[in-house]
Design a protein around this motif. Structure first.
Motif, mmCIF file in Angstrom:
data_model
loop_
_atom_site.group_PDB
_atom_site.id
_atom_site.type_symbol
_atom_site.label_atom_id
_atom_site.label_comp_id
_atom_site.label_asym_id
_atom_site.label_seq_id
_atom_site.Cartn_x
_atom_site.Cartn_y
_atom_site.Cartn_z
ATOM 1 N N ASN A 113 0.844 -1.188 0.000
ATOM 2 C CA ASN A 113 0.000 0.000 0.000
ATOM 3 C C ASN A 113 0.885 1.246 0.000
ATOM 4 O OD1 ASN A 113 -2.173 1.703 0.123
ATOM 5 N ND2 ASN A 113 -2.475 1.464 2.327
ATOM 6 N N ARG A 114 1.277 1.666 -1.185
ATOM 7 C CA ARG A 114 2.206 2.800 -1.314
ATOM 8 C C ARG A 114 1.420 4.074 -1.597
ATOM 9 N NH1 ARG A 114 6.813 0.065 -5.268
ATOM 10 N NH2 ARG A 114 7.246 -1.766 -3.985
ATOM 11 N N ILE A 115 0.947 4.695 -0.548
ATOM 12 C CA ILE A 115 0.157 5.924 -0.680
ATOM 13 C C ILE A 115 0.837 7.022 0.127
ATOM 14 C CG2 ILE A 115 -2.050 7.039 -0.241
ATOM 15 C CD1 ILE A 115 -3.387 4.338 -0.567
ATOM 16 N N ILE A 116 1.107 8.133 -0.525
ATOM 17 C CA ILE A 116 1.664 9.306 0.139
ATOM 18 C C ILE A 116 0.562 10.349 0.248
ATOM 19 C CG2 ILE A 116 3.337 11.196 -0.017
ATOM 20 C CD1 ILE A 116 5.216 9.353 -1.444
ATOM 21 N N THR A 117 0.227 10.714 1.461
ATOM 22 C CA THR A 117 -0.833 11.712 1.673
ATOM 23 C C THR A 117 -0.231 13.105 1.585
ATOM 24 O OG1 THR A 117 -0.489 11.563 4.057
ATOM 25 C CG2 THR A 117 -2.213 10.168 3.108
ATOM 26 N N ASN A 118 0.289 13.417 0.407
ATOM 27 C CA ASN A 118 0.913 14.710 0.195
ATOM 28 C C ASN A 118 1.041 14.940 -1.308
ATOM 29 O OD1 ASN A 118 2.355 17.146 0.634
ATOM 30 N ND2 ASN A 118 3.289 16.276 2.472
ATOM 31 N N THR A 119 1.358 16.171 -1.688
ATOM 32 C CA THR A 119 1.559 16.486 -3.102
ATOM 33 C C THR A 119 3.022 16.382 -3.508
ATOM 34 O OG1 THR A 119 1.749 18.827 -2.520
ATOM 35 C CG2 THR A 119 -0.433 18.037 -3.201
ATOM 36 N N GLN A 120 3.864 15.929 -2.589
ATOM 37 C CA GLN A 120 5.301 15.851 -2.860
ATOM 38 C C GLN A 120 5.903 14.682 -2.109
ATOM 39 O OE1 GLN A 120 7.050 19.240 -0.180
ATOM 40 N NE2 GLN A 120 4.980 19.735 -0.827
ATOM 41 N N CYS A 121 7.016 14.178 -2.607
ATOM 42 C CA CYS A 121 7.704 13.046 -1.985
ATOM 43 C C CYS A 121 8.778 13.562 -1.036
ATOM 44 C CB CYS A 121 8.334 12.152 -3.054
ATOM 45 S SG CYS A 121 7.149 11.305 -4.112
#
Length: 253
Positions: A113-121
């Protein structure tokens, strides 16, 4: 000073450049996917430019110190070659500090589950997707953040301490005001850069109890406020620019 402003402009342009295209793809075309290599690449350049930006602010503080404390030797101390060397040292420092962070994360196993809760890494957001032990990566990231900010802010404080000491020894009040005016733009620039950066990092470190939209908004403001305010800050304080704008406006009228 103008060479330093060019360095500052380059970092201001580069910072949102690594984020805005992908963010617009998310908002406009719903392209929410990004490859792991692309995410790590964005993280590397994003943090590298941030460290370079901080180094530029330190160099500008040294520039103000020389301009006020050694004005007669300003042209001989801060030559074009010297500025280029300082810029190169800042770039090498940024690469050497951020590259191990990228290598440590790239060797970790990532969850399904590779989800980033952001607009940037960002480093902290990418680290949350790792399934393995990332204690070394977290410690290195924290040490890096405090060492870079602490070292740079210490050098800036030292420069301004010497500047204030030199100003206090001047008897003329007009000279006091003139000397302080030369530092106003740089001080405003530091406040607009370090303050959002501090809040953004703290909200990521202590994200429990903080709404996601607040955390994301602070991270985006940290990327967009300094590049947006830098031209205004130095444009208002630079006499040549104000004269050109005033002349152009009068001609248009």
């Amino acid at each position: 000073m103008y060479l330093l402003l060019c360095m500052l402009v380059l970092t201001d342009i580069a910072t949102p450049t690594f984020v805005v295209p992908k963010a617009l793809g998310i908002f406009w075309f719903n392209l929410k996917g990004i490859t792991m290599s692309g995410c790590l690449t964005q993280m590397f350049f994003l943090h590298m430019v941030s460290v370079m930006h901080s180094a530029t602010l330190v160099t500008m503080a040294f520039d103000r110190y020389v301009a006020i404390c050694n004005p007669l030797r300003y042209a001989t101390i801060l030559t074009n070659t010297q500025i280029a060397k300082l810029g190169l040292v800042g770039l090498i420092r940024a690469v050497l500090f951020i590259l191990p962070l990228l290598l440590l994360l790239s060797r970790q196993p990532f969850c399904a589950n590779r989800i980033i809760t952001n607009t940037q890494c960002k480093h902290i957001a990418v680290g949350k997707m790792v399934c393995g032990d990332i204690i070394v990566t977290r410690i290195y990231g924290l040490v890096l953040m405090f060492v870079i900010n602490g070292f740079d802010l210490t050098l800036i404080a030292l420069s301004y301490g010497l500047i204030i000491n030199a100003i206090l020894r001047i008897s003329s009040k007009n000279a006091h005001q003139k000397a302080l005016n030369t530092c106003t733009a740089h001080i405003c620039l530091m406040l607009t850069y370090y303050t959002p950066s501090l809040f953004s990092n703290l909200t990521h470190l202590f994200s429990q109890g903080i709404a996601p939209h607040i955390r994301i908004s602070l991270a985006d403001l940290y990327l967009f406020i300094p590049p947006m305010l830098s031209p205004i800050t130095y444009g208002v304080k630079t006499k040549e620019l104000c004269d050109k704008v005033g002349k152009y406006t009068c001609c248009r009228r």
